[in-house]
Scaffold this motif. Structure first.
Motif, short mmCIF file in Angstrom:
data_model
loop_
_atom_site.label_atom_id
_atom_site.label_comp_id
_atom_site.label_asym_id
_atom_site.label_seq_id
_atom_site.Cartn_x
_atom_site.Cartn_y
_atom_site.Cartn_z
N MET A 27 0.81 -1.23 0.00
CA MET A 27 0.00 0.00 0.00
C MET A 27 0.84 1.28 0.00
O MET A 27 0.35 2.34 -0.36
CB MET A 27 -0.95 0.01 1.20
CG MET A 27 -0.31 0.32 2.53
SD MET A 27 -1.55 0.59 3.83
CE MET A 27 -2.15 -1.08 4.02
N SER A 28 2.10 1.17 0.39
CA SER A 28 2.94 2.36 0.54
C SER A 28 2.97 3.26 -0.70
O SER A 28 2.89 4.49 -0.57
CB SER A 28 4.36 1.94 0.94
OG SER A 28 5.17 3.07 1.13
N PRO A 29 3.07 2.71 -1.93
CA PRO A 29 3.10 3.59 -3.11
C PRO A 29 1.83 4.41 -3.29
O PRO A 29 1.85 5.42 -4.02
CB PRO A 29 3.28 2.60 -4.27
CG PRO A 29 3.89 1.38 -3.65
CD PRO A 29 3.29 1.30 -2.30
N TYR A 30 0.74 4.02 -2.67
CA TYR A 30 -0.52 4.76 -2.80
C TYR A 30 -0.54 6.02 -1.94
O TYR A 30 -1.40 6.88 -2.13
CB TYR A 30 -1.70 3.87 -2.40
CG TYR A 30 -2.05 2.80 -3.40
CD1 TYR A 30 -3.15 2.94 -4.25
CD2 TYR A 30 -1.31 1.63 -3.51
CE1 TYR A 30 -3.48 1.96 -5.17
CE2 TYR A 30 -1.62 0.65 -4.42
CZ TYR A 30 -2.71 0.81 -5.25
OH TYR A 30 -3.04 -0.16 -6.16
N PHE A 31 0.38 6.11 -0.98
CA PHE A 31 0.36 7.23 -0.05
C PHE A 31 1.02 8.46 -0.66
O PHE A 31 2.09 8.89 -0.26
CB PHE A 31 1.02 6.83 1.26
CG PHE A 31 0.10 6.09 2.19
CD1 PHE A 31 -0.38 6.70 3.34
CD2 PHE A 31 -0.31 4.80 1.90
CE1 PHE A 31 -1.24 6.03 4.19
CE2 PHE A 31 -1.16 4.12 2.75
CZ PHE A 31 -1.64 4.73 3.89
N GLU A 32 0.34 9.03 -1.64
CA GLU A 32 0.81 10.24 -2.30
C GLU A 32 -0.17 11.38 -2.02
O GLU A 32 -1.39 11.18 -2.02
CB GLU A 32 0.93 10.03 -3.81
CG GLU A 32 2.02 9.05 -4.21
CD GLU A 32 2.14 8.92 -5.71
OE1 GLU A 32 1.33 9.56 -6.42
OE2 GLU A 32 3.03 8.20 -6.18
N ALA A 33 0.37 12.54 -1.74
CA ALA A 33 -0.47 13.70 -1.42
C ALA A 33 -1.54 13.92 -2.49
O ALA A 33 -1.27 13.82 -3.69
CB ALA A 33 0.40 14.95 -1.28
N GLY A 34 -2.75 14.19 -2.02
CA GLY A 34 -3.86 14.46 -2.92
C GLY A 34 -4.72 13.26 -3.24
O GLY A 34 -5.86 13.42 -3.71
N ARG A 35 -4.21 12.06 -3.00
CA ARG A 35 -5.02 10.88 -3.27
C ARG A 35 -6.13 10.74 -2.22
O ARG A 35 -6.01 11.23 -1.10
CB ARG A 35 -4.16 9.62 -3.30
CG ARG A 35 -3.32 9.52 -4.57
CD ARG A 35 -2.73 8.14 -4.74
NE ARG A 35 -2.18 7.95 -6.06
CZ ARG A 35 -1.66 6.81 -6.49
NH1 ARG A 35 -1.63 5.75 -5.69
NH2 ARG A 35 -1.18 6.71 -7.72
N LYS A 36 -7.18 10.01 -2.60
CA LYS A 36 -8.34 9.83 -1.73
C LYS A 36 -8.37 8.41 -1.20
O LYS A 36 -8.38 7.45 -1.98
CB LYS A 36 -9.63 10.13 -2.51
CG LYS A 36 -9.71 11.55 -3.04
CD LYS A 36 -10.97 11.75 -3.88
CE LYS A 36 -11.03 13.17 -4.43
NZ LYS A 36 -12.23 13.36 -5.29
N VAL A 37 -8.41 8.30 0.12
CA VAL A 37 -8.43 6.98 0.74
C VAL A 37 -9.65 6.86 1.65
O VAL A 37 -10.02 7.80 2.36
CB VAL A 37 -7.14 6.71 1.54
CG1 VAL A 37 -6.90 7.76 2.61
CG2 VAL A 37 -7.18 5.31 2.16
N LEU A 38 -10.26 5.70 1.64
CA LEU A 38 -11.34 5.37 2.56
C LEU A 38 -10.80 4.39 3.59
O LEU A 38 -10.26 3.33 3.23
CB LEU A 38 -12.51 4.73 1.82
CG LEU A 38 -13.64 4.19 2.71
CD1 LEU A 38 -14.35 5.34 3.43
CD2 LEU A 38 -14.64 3.37 1.90
N VAL A 39 -10.92 4.74 4.85
CA VAL A 39 -10.53 3.84 5.94
C VAL A 39 -11.82 3.26 6.51
O VAL A 39 -12.72 4.00 6.94
CB VAL A 39 -9.74 4.57 7.04
CG1 VAL A 39 -9.39 3.61 8.17
CG2 VAL A 39 -8.48 5.20 6.45
#
Length: 402
Positions: free
Chosen positions: A137-149
């Motif tokens: 999941m680490s590559p997904y942690f880019e500023a501006g992306r939208k994540v649902l927890v």
């Protein structure tokens, strides 16, 4: 020469083998792990490691040289698939069989996942449990992306905090009426709700996931309140299950964990269990404690018991969580509390749980001194006057000498 086998190369497994050697056990020790790396710390995965503040090697509980120097056979990338308790044989997935004189199960737990019927199999849907999960999941942690927890327990809140610090747009949903409903009082939930909202996290309580959508990769989330979210990925934090399958097929007693006695021995006299997969005796009942402290302490008792030492495990539950600049420290178990006393000072806060006038647990938010005193009081079976606790200027240390 005695043959000891430990199945599960996590915190508990590492603690068993290290304690065996420390206690002078000179027989053969084999530690079996199904991951490709030696035992490592799990709590920093969703915090320091995901933030890039820790390297993989810094996660390791012991350097790889420790196992060689202590003559511990570390079998990585191996899965134990069967235990024959009569012949005392462990079968591995590669067809190999290992005989044992004493066996310890430190198999840990695994995260609950979303079913495929609601999109749980889509790419971009993650759990946070082991190193591979976080690496994916680490590559997904880019500023501006939208994540649902999905899930408002500590795992979900920690993941949300890291995502917010990395500049992502974060929405957290909790199906229960409030976050932390199962594990903390409403006052603690209020504190962390405000903390996350102040850091830009959109928290939706009393709202669950209907299903996730996407052609191959997740793109949308449909919620139970009828709303729809466009997302880039999702993190599922809806609890864990103890890994008890091996124990069950071996005929061991299992009740929300492998049942153990005060020596961490299972219902088979040659098999012990410790950590997230095992229960323990606490105040006259069987409970399962999901914490690093329990994994270490119960495992060390198991190791001593395996070599014939007369030891008794007395759990002293403590936990922690790091979110933003808040260090949450928890001592005790808050089951059945009747009152919560708030200690609210400059830059710190703590919530003290009571049954009547008896102190049973403390949630400390940057209240290090209060936590230290509360923890020691609980461990000693002592209490603290509510009027004193509620005064943030009061010195609590004299209570330890009372």
């Amino acid at each position: 020469m005695a043959q000891f086998v430990v199945i599960g190369a996590g915190q508990a497994g590492c603690s068993v083998v290290a304690r065996l050697r420390k206690e002078g056990f000179s027989g053969n020790i084999t530690l079996i792990g199904n991951e490709s790396v030696p035992p490592y710390q799990r709590p920093p995965l969703s915090k320091g490691y995901l933030l890039g503040e820790m390297s993989k090697e810094q996660l390791f509980l012991k350097p790889e040289s420790f196992y060689r120097e202590n003559d511990i056979a570390l079998r990585l990338d191996q899965a134990a698939i069967h235990i024959d308790p009569v012949s005392k044989i462990v079968s591995l997935g590669n067809g190999e069989e290992l005989a044992y004189d004493a066996l310890a199960l430190t198999t840990g737990s695994y995260p609950r996942k979303l079913p495929s019927s609601v999109g749980g199999d889509l790419k971009g849907v993650f759990t946070v449990r082991d190193l591979s999960d976080v690496d994916l999941m680490s590559p997904y942690f880019e500023a501006g992306r939208k994540v649902l927890v999905i899930g408002g327990g500590y795992i979900g809140l920690e993941a949300a905090a890291v995502a917010a610090k990395r500049g992502l747009s974060v929405t957290l949903i909790e199906m229960a009426d409030r976050i932390l409903q199962r594990v903390a009082c409403s006052e603690t939930a209020d504190y962390f709700r405000n903390l996350h909202q102040d850091n830009g996290v959109d928290i939706k309580e009393g709202v669950g996931l209907a299903y996730l959508e996407g052609e191959d990769h997740v793109q949308r989330a449909l919620l139970t309140n009828g709303s729809e979210l466009e997302i880039d990925f999702a993190i599922v934090g809806v609890g864990i299950q103890p890994a008890t399958e091996l124990a069950e097929t071996a005929g061991l007693k299992v009740e929300d964990g492998i049942v153990t006695d005060k020596q961490a021995r299972t219902t088979n006299p040659h098999i012990w269990a410790a950590g997230d997969c095992a229960t323990c005796q606490h105040n006259g009942e069987l409970i399962r404690i999901e914490s690093v402290g329990n994994a270490i302490d119960q495992s060390e008792v198991a190791a001593c018991s395996m070599i014939g030492r007369d030891v008794v495990y007395k759990p002293q539950p403590w936990f922690w969580s790091d979110q933003y600049d808040c260090k949450l420290q928890i001592a005790g178990l808050n089951r059945g509390y009747t009152d919560v006393v708030i200690r609210d000072g400059k830059g710190f806060r703590s919530h003290w749980y009571y049954v009547g006038n008896d102190l049973i647990a403390v949630d400390s938010m940057n209240d290090v001194r209060g936590y230290m005193v509360g923890k020691r009081l609980i461990e000693a079976g002592k209490t603290a006057p509510k009027c004193l606790v509620s005064d943030p200027n009061a010195d609590l240390k004299p209570l330890l000498r009372a």
